[in-house]
Design an enzyme around this catalytic site. Structure first.
Site, PDB file in Angstrom:
ATOM      1  N   GLY A  30      33.021  46.537  50.832  1.00 46.39           N
ATOM      2  CA  GLY A  30      32.134  45.401  51.030  1.00 46.39           C
ATOM      3  C   GLY A  30      32.809  44.069  50.814  1.00 46.39           C
ATOM      4  N   ASN A  31      32.211  43.034  51.357  1.00 42.33           N
ATOM      5  CA  ASN A  31      32.708  41.678  51.118  1.00 42.33           C
ATOM      6  C   ASN A  31      31.606  40.668  51.388  1.00 42.33           C
ATOM      7  OD1 ASN A  31      33.478  41.956  54.159  1.00 42.33           O
ATOM      8  ND2 ASN A  31      34.883  43.321  53.049  1.00 42.33           N
ATOM      9  N   SER A  76      40.763  42.236  54.494  1.00 41.40           N
ATOM     10  CA  SER A  76      41.105  42.198  55.919  1.00 41.40           C
ATOM     11  C   SER A  76      39.831  42.133  56.773  1.00 41.40           C
ATOM     12  CB  SER A  76      41.927  43.423  56.293  1.00 41.40           C
ATOM     13  OG  SER A  76      41.207  44.591  55.970  1.00 41.40           O
ATOM     14  N   GLU A  77      38.688  42.473  56.192  1.00 37.15           N
ATOM     15  CA  GLU A  77      37.425  42.386  56.942  1.00 37.15           C
ATOM     16  C   GLU A  77      36.923  40.943  57.051  1.00 37.15           C
ATOM     17  OE1 GLU A  77      35.130  45.405  54.846  1.00 37.15           O
ATOM     18  OE2 GLU A  77      35.369  46.770  56.521  1.00 37.15           O
ATOM     19  N   HIS A  96      28.616  41.860  53.873  1.00 38.71           N
ATOM     20  CA  HIS A  96      28.972  43.119  54.521  1.00 38.71           C
ATOM     21  C   HIS A  96      29.014  44.224  53.470  1.00 38.71           C
ATOM     22  CE1 HIS A  96      30.969  46.336  56.487  1.00 38.71           C
ATOM     23  NE2 HIS A  96      32.069  46.193  55.777  1.00 38.71           N
ATOM     24  N   HIS A  98      28.176  48.876  52.864  1.00 43.66           N
ATOM     25  CA  HIS A  98      28.063  50.203  53.483  1.00 43.66           C
ATOM     26  C   HIS A  98      26.853  50.934  52.900  1.00 43.66           C
ATOM     27  CE1 HIS A  98      32.806  50.091  53.753  1.00 43.66           C
ATOM     28  NE2 HIS A  98      32.249  49.158  54.496  1.00 43.66           N
ATOM     29  N   HIS A 159      30.629  52.675  60.281  1.00 41.41           N
ATOM     30  CA  HIS A 159      31.221  51.804  59.262  1.00 41.41           C
ATOM     31  C   HIS A 159      30.181  51.289  58.252  1.00 41.41           C
ATOM     32  CE1 HIS A 159      33.980  48.069  58.490  1.00 41.41           C
ATOM     33  NE2 HIS A 159      33.395  48.509  57.401  1.00 41.41           N
TER      34      HIS A 159
HETATM   35 ZN    ZN Z   1      33.427  47.654  55.484  1.00 40.67          ZN
END
Ligand code: ZN
Length: 285
Positions: A30-31, A76-77, A96, A98, A159
């Site tokens: 997550g981010n 990197s996301e 973001h 999951h 994802h």
């Molecule tokens: Zn992700």
């Protein structure tokens, strides 16, 4: 007045803690990011559990993803977040995660686009699935770009999920709404299937958006698939035409799946199939 950077840092810590506590992320998944001003984004670092962050861990990046401040590196996301900020000047926060039920729908390739809950229709409209992209490549931002102009919440194929809003907590709550919607949809399907809101009722809900001033990036449109390769311009909702009715049993679309003729699919239970075979064998004797 824009919230101070210190405040935004502690809000990101709190939202990360909630994502982790609710099981929307595992390990370092997550981010989260927030637009500080026209040129700077504050975002979570990579390789850290979002449940155990501190305000000093965040990184400041520009809209190209170059680090401006912070000891740690961004995920990197982040590319996916930057694409959202480029496409949506109104968006100031991106989350973001999951979450397992919503991600289950994303893995099964089932969008959350049925007209089921009035609350979801008025806020998110529909939650489509952005095509699969290899993590950390340009594929994922490209897939997100196709849908984000018309939606505040997306599933990411195989994802997770992505939500956006004018401020951080609103983006986080949209993530809660998506996971809650996925949970209710799953239970309804286990219990025999949803009853859908009719197209007429969806039109009524769309009108409520206007009268309550609910912000949405695009209008709701009924059924009709988006043409392939074209960016989404409306929030496609599956709601049957049933004049005068508000609730209609879910039926599969006649145009695509119930085409009559030789190609039509017939489903039999194991018992029915066994009975047919037994009958055929008997008639051979
Ligand atoms: Zn992700």
């Amino acid at each position: 007045m824009a919230a101070s950077e210190d405040r935004v840092r502690s809000d990101i810590v709190e939202v990360g803690r909630r994502l982790y506590a609710r099981g929307y992320v595992a390990s370092n998944d997550g981010n989260i990011s927030v637009r500080l001003d026209d040129a700077r984004i504050l975002t979570t670092p990579k390789s850290v559990s979002k449940g155990f962050m501190s305000p000093d861990m965040m990184c400041v990046v520009d809209l190209e993803g170059r680090k401006l401040a912070g000891e740690r590196d961004p995920s990197s996301e982040l590319l996916m977040h930057l694409e959202v900020y480029r496409q949506r000047p109104d968006v100031r926060a991106v989350v973001h995660a999951h979450p397992p039920l919503a991600t289950g729908f994303a893995v099964a390739g089932i969008p959350l686009d049925r007209a089921v809950l009035a609350e979801v229709i008025t806020t998110l409209g529909s939650v489509p699935i952005a095509e699969y992209g290899t993590p950390s490549t340009r594929e994922l931002p490209e897939a997100v770009r196709r849908y984000i102009k018309a939606h505040d919440g997306l599933l990411l194929a195989n994802h997770g999920a992505l939500t956006v809003a004018h401020e951080l907590y609103a983006a986080y709550y949209k993530m809660e709404t998506i996971e809650h919607f996925a949970k209710i949809s799953l239970v309804a399907r286990l219990l025999g299937g949803e009853r859908l809101l009719s197209a007429e009722e969806v039109a009524r809900l769309q009108a409520l958006r206007g009268s309550y001033g609910i912000a949405a990036p695009a209008p709701i449109c009924i059924d009709g698939d988006q043409p392939a390769g074209v960016d989404a311009s409306c929030q496609v909702v599956r709601a049957p035409d049933a004049p005068g009715l508000r609730l209609v049993p879910e039926t599969r679309r006649a145009s695509r799946e119930d085409r009559p003729g030789d190609e039509a699919e017939i489903r039999l239970t194991y018992r029915e199939l066994t009975a047919l075979i037994e009958e055929a064998v008997r008639s051979l004797r």
